[in-house]
Structures are given as C-alpha cells and as structure tokens.
Design a protein around this motif. Sequence first.
Motif, PDB file in Angstrom:
ATOM      1  N   LYS A  98       0.832  -1.212   0.000  1.00 54.99           N
ATOM      2  CA  LYS A  98       0.000   0.000   0.000  1.00 54.99           C
ATOM      3  C   LYS A  98       0.863   1.258   0.000  1.00 54.99           C
ATOM      4  O   LYS A  98       0.530   2.245  -0.665  1.00 54.99           O
ATOM      5  CB  LYS A  98      -0.934  -0.004   1.209  1.00 54.99           C
ATOM      6  N   PHE A 151       2.604   1.011  -3.759  1.00 52.87           N
ATOM      7  CA  PHE A 151       1.701   0.956  -4.913  1.00 52.87           C
ATOM      8  C   PHE A 151       0.246   1.092  -4.445  1.00 52.87           C
ATOM      9  O   PHE A 151      -0.537   0.142  -4.531  1.00 52.87           O
ATOM     10  CB  PHE A 151       1.890  -0.360  -5.671  1.00 52.87           C
ATOM     11  N   PRO A 152      -0.127   2.264  -3.959  1.00 54.20           N
ATOM     12  CA  PRO A 152      -1.511   2.423  -3.479  1.00 54.20           C
ATOM     13  C   PRO A 152      -2.546   2.156  -4.556  1.00 54.20           C
ATOM     14  O   PRO A 152      -3.658   1.690  -4.252  1.00 54.20           O
ATOM     15  CB  PRO A 152      -1.552   3.875  -3.001  1.00 54.20           C
ATOM     16  N   GLU A 153      -2.195   2.410  -5.818  1.00 49.81           N
ATOM     17  CA  GLU A 153      -3.157   2.170  -6.899  1.00 49.81           C
ATOM     18  C   GLU A 153      -3.444   0.683  -7.061  1.00 49.81           C
ATOM     19  O   GLU A 153      -4.565   0.277  -7.402  1.00 49.81           O
ATOM     20  CB  GLU A 153      -2.652   2.767  -8.217  1.00 49.81           C
ATOM     21  N   ASP A 194      -5.732  -0.312  -4.183  1.00 49.67           N
ATOM     22  CA  ASP A 194      -7.079   0.185  -4.484  1.00 49.67           C
ATOM     23  C   ASP A 194      -7.797  -0.736  -5.465  1.00 49.67           C
ATOM     24  O   ASP A 194      -8.994  -1.035  -5.298  1.00 49.67           O
ATOM     25  CB  ASP A 194      -7.002   1.599  -5.057  1.00 49.67           C
ATOM     26  N   GLU A 195      -7.069  -1.181  -6.496  1.00 50.16           N
ATOM     27  CA  GLU A 195      -7.675  -2.046  -7.509  1.00 50.16           C
ATOM     28  C   GLU A 195      -8.110  -3.377  -6.926  1.00 50.16           C
ATOM     29  O   GLU A 195      -9.232  -3.837  -7.155  1.00 50.16           O
ATOM     30  CB  GLU A 195      -6.681  -2.284  -8.663  1.00 50.16           C
ATOM     31  N   TYR A 225       3.538  -5.372 -10.098  1.00 45.30           N
ATOM     32  CA  TYR A 225       2.995  -5.453  -8.747  1.00 45.30           C
ATOM     33  C   TYR A 225       3.366  -6.781  -8.077  1.00 45.30           C
ATOM     34  O   TYR A 225       3.719  -6.814  -6.893  1.00 45.30           O
ATOM     35  CB  TYR A 225       1.484  -5.272  -8.774  1.00 45.30           C
TER      36      TYR A 225
END
Length: 364
Positions: free
Chosen positions: A165, A168-170, A173-174, A312
């Motif tokens: 998180k 790579f918060p995106e 989120d996904e 990721y």
Amino acid sequence: MASNTNPVFQTAKYPPSIDLPAPYPPNTTFPLQFSPVSASASLSAKLAGIRQLSLNGEIRRLLDTHGAIYFSNLCLASAEEFSQFTHAFGFVPHEDIGNPVRRTILANNVATANEGPNTRPVYPHNEFGLSPHYPAYVFFYCASAPETGGETPINNSIVLYKRLKDEFPEFIDEIEKKGIKYQLTYPNTSRTQTESPGNSVLQAYGQHVHDSDDAETTRAKIEREIRRLPTATWEWVDQSPTNALGDLRTWQVLPAVRPHTRTGQPAFFNNAVSRFLSAVDAGTLDPPHLTKEGRYRPPAFYGDGGLVPRKYFDAAVRIVQETRVLVKWRMGDVVLLDNHAVQHGREPWTGERRLLASLWDDVK
C-alpha cells in the motif's frame, strides 16, 4: 512472558527470527520460540502445559502479537503424538472442501503437508487463500529433517499489505475494489491416484461418490459439494467416450485483502503471488496461458478477469524475500501459524524430509 505463568514451557529467541517492521511495535519477534522448561518433560506434561496456555488465552494473545510460534525440543516421535499435541489447543478441526493439493492422512487431523517433488518449491500463500473456506491456524511438524534445504519460508501478510500500500496504493485500491480471480482444474483421474501432487476431481469433491454411481449421479454429487463454496462457479470440460464425467474447471472471485478476524489489521490474504510464480515457471504468465503441452495454467487475475500488471507481483515477491524467515527444521519440532497473518511456502531439499500438517479453525 508465558514462562512466568506456565511451568512446562518457556519462551526463547529463535535464531532465524526477525523483528517485524511496521505496523507491528518495535521488537516484535517473528516467530516466537517456545520450548519445554525441562528436557525430560513427558508428553502428558507438554499436553497439559499447552491446554493451560490455550485455555487462559495466552496462545491467541501471542499469535495476535507475533503471528507464529516455533515449538522446539518437543521430541514428538510420531504423527500420532503430533495429533495429540494439536488437539491439546482446543481448536475446531478444519474440513477441506475442494483441496487442489494431494495429502495423505496419517493420524487424526494430520496429513502430509504436500506430495510435490523435493526439487520444486512451494511459493508463498495463505493456506486455502484461494477459497472462501480456509483454516484459522496451520500446524507443521517435522517427522524427518532434510540433509540440506527444505526450510519453510514464512512471511507476514499484514506487513506485506502495508508495504504494498505504501509503494503501490493504486494496486491495493484495484484489488480491494475488484478482488482476485482464481481458476483451478481437477482432472478425472483415479480417486487413489498418486502420480500427481494435485488432487483429482474425485479426491477433491467426491467424498459422497460411490464406484457404482454413473456419470450423471457422480456429477450431481460433486456439484453439491462445490455449492458449499458460495463464491464458486464451474464447468465440465474434456468429456469424451472414455471420460464420460469430464474434467472439472472451477473459478473463485475472492477478496485479496481481508482484515484479521481478531486484530482488525488488513492483510494481503490470498494465493495470488503463488499463482504468479507458478505461471512464471510454467511460461504461462501471458495469454493464452498455455504450457508447452497445451494445458491452461493462468496466473491469478483481477476479479473482473483483467491481467494484473507484473510489476505489482514482482514487488510483492521482493517484499516477501526482504521480510521472510526461513524455518529450519529439526525432527520432532512444530510451528504454529496464524493463517490470517502469515503466508508460508517450501524450499527444495536433499535427503529424506517429511513434513506433516494439521489445519484448524477458531473455537466456535
């Protein structure tokens, strides 16, 4: 420490252990080590000590704090003694539904951990993380130690979530919005097949099937078992005159992040990294996800079926390697994992090595 309240077991520093990073408090040992106070303690004394630690809530408190406990110098001599040890905790036995991994039952609620070849690793995963029906606790017992290798890597799922998180918060989120989609195939081979480390459809779902059942009756009984997993969908494939039942293909769309049931901490709880690394090994990471033999072996997808960008998963693998502990086995020892907080795997080995497993749920 527990040694002050229990006359049988004492805590100690496990040499391979690490201190967990945030969100854990400083100096949180992973895993914590327990050993008998007396090397001559009887099995009955050890079982009584565990019952006390479990009944007074100490075991759960320590698991909430540390995630894993390594029990050293237990000197458990057999699968039967390991079974007695696990039953002393007072947990509820876990029932496998649709297990893709072949295991051999050796004692009450005790089976081999994995029947895969010693040359192949098992990649990090939460036990049954690709199912809505998973155990709360996993025990491993060393029945025979390897000459070299054979360690059990363990890493903390809560730490992995935080690191991902932060970086790579995106991605988080996904997967929190979409979940993760898994596909599994169970071939229609013998109920007693031992050629493959994976289960056949009858081994995974055929507990109520009789040899006299025709294909239609068998299929109905298997589908009744699958429906016990409310998130599962399935189809029958590769039916032919010599395979009237067909092979079974199932899908699960599940959360990739699940809160710890006792602490509420979010955990990267899934089998997505394991499926990713398996696809990399098989050369099936990219569409059409087929092996050289033409078998479909995809990675885990986003819940909507989209391919997860490799960067990721590469990051997740890096974080796991930076934060994992390699549990080095001695015969007779046990490790207890909080499955909500800890992922595990297996390293290749040489020599004779036998690891047994026992899966349990929370007390109801």
